[in-house]
Design an enzyme around this catalytic site. Structure first.
Site, PDB file in Angstrom:
ATOM      1  N   CYS A 113      47.282  -5.783 -18.435  1.00  0.00           N
ATOM      2  CA  CYS A 113      47.984  -6.265 -19.634  1.00  0.00           C
ATOM      3  C   CYS A 113      47.888  -5.282 -20.796  1.00  0.00           C
ATOM      4  CB  CYS A 113      47.404  -7.607 -20.066  1.00  0.00           C
ATOM      5  SG  CYS A 113      47.340  -8.756 -18.707  1.00  0.00           S
ATOM      6  N   HIS A 252      49.185  -9.589 -26.820  1.00  0.00           N
ATOM      7  CA  HIS A 252      49.470  -9.906 -25.422  1.00  0.00           C
ATOM      8  C   HIS A 252      49.721 -11.412 -25.325  1.00  0.00           C
ATOM      9  CE1 HIS A 252      49.585 -10.083 -21.227  1.00  0.00           C
ATOM     10  NE2 HIS A 252      48.403 -10.654 -21.073  1.00  0.00           N
ATOM     11  N   ASN A 282      53.361 -14.846 -19.149  1.00  0.00           N
ATOM     12  CA  ASN A 282      52.540 -13.629 -19.196  1.00  0.00           C
ATOM     13  C   ASN A 282      53.164 -12.582 -18.271  1.00  0.00           C
ATOM     14  OD1 ASN A 282      50.559 -11.692 -18.882  1.00  0.00           O
ATOM     15  ND2 ASN A 282      48.884 -13.154 -18.564  1.00  0.00           N
TER      16      ASN A 282
HETATM   17  O1  UT7 Z   1      46.690 -11.702 -18.898  1.00  0.00           O
HETATM   18  C1  UT7 Z   1      45.415 -11.557 -18.446  1.00  0.00           C
HETATM   19  C2  UT7 Z   1      44.481 -12.359 -19.205  1.00  0.00           C
HETATM   20  N1  UT7 Z   1      44.560 -13.722 -18.803  1.00  0.00           N
HETATM   21  C3  UT7 Z   1      44.254 -14.668 -19.631  1.00  0.00           C
HETATM   22  O2  UT7 Z   1      43.937 -14.398 -20.763  1.00  0.00           O
HETATM   23  C4  UT7 Z   1      44.239 -16.074 -19.119  1.00  0.00           C
HETATM   24  C5  UT7 Z   1      43.124 -16.820 -19.767  1.00  0.00           C
HETATM   25  N2  UT7 Z   1      42.934 -18.190 -19.293  1.00  0.00           N
HETATM   26  C6  UT7 Z   1      43.795 -19.186 -19.599  1.00  0.00           C
HETATM   27  O3  UT7 Z   1      44.815 -18.989 -20.230  1.00  0.00           O
HETATM   28  C7  UT7 Z   1      43.393 -20.594 -19.209  1.00  0.00           C
HETATM   29  O4  UT7 Z   1      42.073 -20.596 -18.743  1.00  0.00           O
HETATM   30  C8  UT7 Z   1      44.319 -21.235 -18.123  1.00  0.00           C
HETATM   31  C9  UT7 Z   1      45.660 -21.541 -18.735  1.00  0.00           C
HETATM   32  C10 UT7 Z   1      44.453 -20.304 -16.949  1.00  0.00           C
HETATM   33  C11 UT7 Z   1      43.722 -22.559 -17.679  1.00  0.00           C
HETATM   34  O5  UT7 Z   1      43.536 -23.439 -18.788  1.00  0.00           O
HETATM   35  P1  UT7 Z   1      42.149 -24.165 -19.006  1.00  0.00           P
HETATM   36  O6  UT7 Z   1      42.297 -25.010 -20.207  1.00  0.00           O
HETATM   37  O7  UT7 Z   1      41.072 -23.106 -19.019  1.00  0.00           O
HETATM   38  O8  UT7 Z   1      42.066 -25.102 -17.752  1.00  0.00           O
HETATM   39  P2  UT7 Z   1      40.946 -25.154 -16.625  1.00  0.00           P
HETATM   40  O9  UT7 Z   1      41.064 -23.985 -15.709  1.00  0.00           O
HETATM   41  O10 UT7 Z   1      39.630 -25.415 -17.268  1.00  0.00           O
HETATM   42  O11 UT7 Z   1      41.391 -26.434 -15.844  1.00  0.00           O
HETATM   43  C12 UT7 Z   1      41.348 -27.732 -16.459  1.00  0.00           C
HETATM   44  C13 UT7 Z   1      41.898 -28.753 -15.496  1.00  0.00           C
HETATM   45  C14 UT7 Z   1      41.297 -28.634 -14.102  1.00  0.00           C
HETATM   46  O12 UT7 Z   1      41.163 -29.942 -13.582  1.00  0.00           O
HETATM   47  P3  UT7 Z   1      39.742 -30.702 -13.582  1.00  0.00           P
HETATM   48  O13 UT7 Z   1      38.827 -29.824 -12.790  1.00  0.00           O
HETATM   49  O14 UT7 Z   1      39.352 -30.780 -15.022  1.00  0.00           O
HETATM   50  O15 UT7 Z   1      40.070 -32.009 -12.945  1.00  0.00           O
HETATM   51  C15 UT7 Z   1      42.341 -27.895 -13.302  1.00  0.00           C
HETATM   52  O16 UT7 Z   1      42.296 -28.167 -11.932  1.00  0.00           O
HETATM   53  O17 UT7 Z   1      43.304 -28.536 -15.309  1.00  0.00           O
HETATM   54  C16 UT7 Z   1      43.607 -28.418 -13.912  1.00  0.00           C
HETATM   55  N3  UT7 Z   1      44.735 -27.520 -13.774  1.00  0.00           N
HETATM   56  C17 UT7 Z   1      46.007 -27.951 -13.816  1.00  0.00           C
HETATM   57  N4  UT7 Z   1      46.537 -29.166 -13.978  1.00  0.00           N
HETATM   58  C18 UT7 Z   1      47.876 -29.272 -13.983  1.00  0.00           C
HETATM   59  C19 UT7 Z   1      44.726 -26.184 -13.604  1.00  0.00           C
HETATM   60  N5  UT7 Z   1      45.985 -25.729 -13.529  1.00  0.00           N
HETATM   61  C20 UT7 Z   1      46.800 -26.803 -13.666  1.00  0.00           C
HETATM   62  C21 UT7 Z   1      48.191 -26.977 -13.680  1.00  0.00           C
HETATM   63  N6  UT7 Z   1      48.681 -28.214 -13.846  1.00  0.00           N
HETATM   64  N7  UT7 Z   1      49.049 -25.940 -13.544  1.00  0.00           N
END
Ligand code: UT7
Length: 325
Positions: A113, A252, A282
């Site tokens: 990125c 980014h 992204n």
């Molecule tokens: O470009 C390179 C750099 N990348 C980044 O900067 C990405 C950084 N990370 C993020 O943007 C976020 O961590 C994500 C958007 C990837 C994820 O968001 P989050 O708020 O950190 O969610 P999480 O991974 O903690 O997941 C929370 C819940 C989980 O369920 P449980 O375990 O709480 O029941 C996931 O399984 O959300 C669930 N989940 C989803 N639910 C519906 C994960 N993906 C999805 C989805 N739809 N697409």
């Protein structure tokens, strides 16, 4: 040392748009989850006929036109990509052929990125030293080619696109400073393990889905804001300015929550932040490149404005640049 600036910008986003409603039919997700957790509503995806260099050619043609420079006069082409056309040769060479830029020296860089900002810094140094008169820097990604469409944790995040900049000597302003950094101890947080020399392509690597992007999103999220804020502060300091001098931030576009937290940490209001995440998701190295191009096209950048580019991604690698327009 010569003063170096951006002479022209261009972008290309493939025609097909994948909206959140369509994703709801593909994986267990909702528009509500994607919008509230990421700020993304839709992303562009390539057709079967398009690879990274095809997007790069279109973005580069627009940038060359904007800079009023002919392709045959280009002396350096740097392509930043983590989704090259092939393992080799460099996507920059395919771009060179597509533009008919016969004179140019061409190579790719892999800085995820942050690739566009790394590319700007490399090109700037070649021009500042007098090695080349001009350079084309392109961030181009077909993220859909490494997206695991069965993994709801990542497939809702990424999109395809390309952004390009032509650099050359300027009398005033230009790139005032850059700040780059890397931390390879955190390489496992975002990676695409299959198909390289560690895990060459085989039926096993395909079975194990190793050719797709893997990301520990939560861990990355925790690091992103602080690292980007620090990079911004260092770049501002190196330019002899303060954060209050910044007119527009082009960050980014990984996650709206990361961008808003960054703005808060830098004490920069939302109106000073350019966003295309809602429409594009992204696009890795293409995110900052396309966002900068769109900000200029939309009249968000005026002469003498101070622009902060700021990015963070797989490697880990981060970078910031201060440009006086
Ligand atoms: O470009 C390179 C750099 N990348 C980044 O900067 C990405 C950084 N990370 C993020 O943007 C976020 O961590 C994500 C958007 C990837 C994820 O968001 P989050 O708020 O950190 O969610 P999480 O991974 O903690 O997941 C929370 C819940 C989980 O369920 P449980 O375990 O709480 O029941 C996931 O399984 O959300 C669930 N989940 C989803 N639910 C519906 C994960 N993906 C999805 C989805 N739809 N697409």
């Amino acid at each position: 040392m010569k003063r170096v600036g951006i002479l022209g910008l261009g972008e290309y986003l493939p025609q097909r748009i994948l909206g959140n409603a369509e994703l709801e039919k593909m994986v267990d997700t909702t528009d509500e989850w994607i919008t509230s957790r990421t700020g993304i509503k839709e992303r562009h995806l390539v057709s079967k006929l398009e690879a990274a260099s095809d997007l790069a050619i279109k973005a580069a043609q627009e940038a060359l036109k904007d800079a009023k420079i002919k392709a045959e006069d280009l002396e350096l082409i740097i392509v930043a990509t983590i989704t090259p056309d092939m393992q080799f040769p460099a996507t920059a060479c395919f771009l060179q052929a597509g533009l008919n830029a016969k004179k140019a020296v061409c190579f790719d860089i892999s800085a995820a990125c942050s690739g566009f900002i790394y590319g700007l810094d490399i090109a700037r140094q070649f021009i500042a030293q007098g090695s080349y008169k001009n350079a084309l820097v392109v961030g181009t990604e077909v993220m859909s080619s490494v997206t695991d469409w069965q993994d709801r944790g990542t497939c809702v995040l990424f999109g395809d696109g390309a952004g390009a900049a032509v650099l050359g000597e300027v009398k005033l302003g230009g790139i005032l400073s850059t700040y780059l950094g890397s931390d390879g101890t955190k390489a496992d947080l975002i990676k695409c393990p299959g198909g390289g020399s560690r895990f060459p392509a085989s039926s096993d690597t395909i079975k194990e889905r190793l050719h797709y992007l893997k990301m520990e999103g939560n861990e990355v999220f925790k690091l992103a804001v602080n690292i980007m804020a620090n990079a911004a502060s260092e770049a501002v300091k190196a330019a002899g300015l303060t954060l209050a001098d910044i007119d527009l931030v082009v960050p980014h576009q990984a996650n709206m929550r990361i961008i808003m937290a960054l703005g808060k940490k830098l004490n920069l209001p939302e109106k000073k932040i350019y966003l295309n995440i809602e429409r594009c998701g992204n696009m890795s190295s293409a995110s900052v490149a396309t966002a900068l191009c769109e900000a200029v096209k939309e009249g968000r950048v005026k002469k003498n404005d101070i622009i902060l580019l700021d990015s963070f991604g797989a490697g880990l690698v981060w970078g910031a640049a201060i440009i006086k327009w």
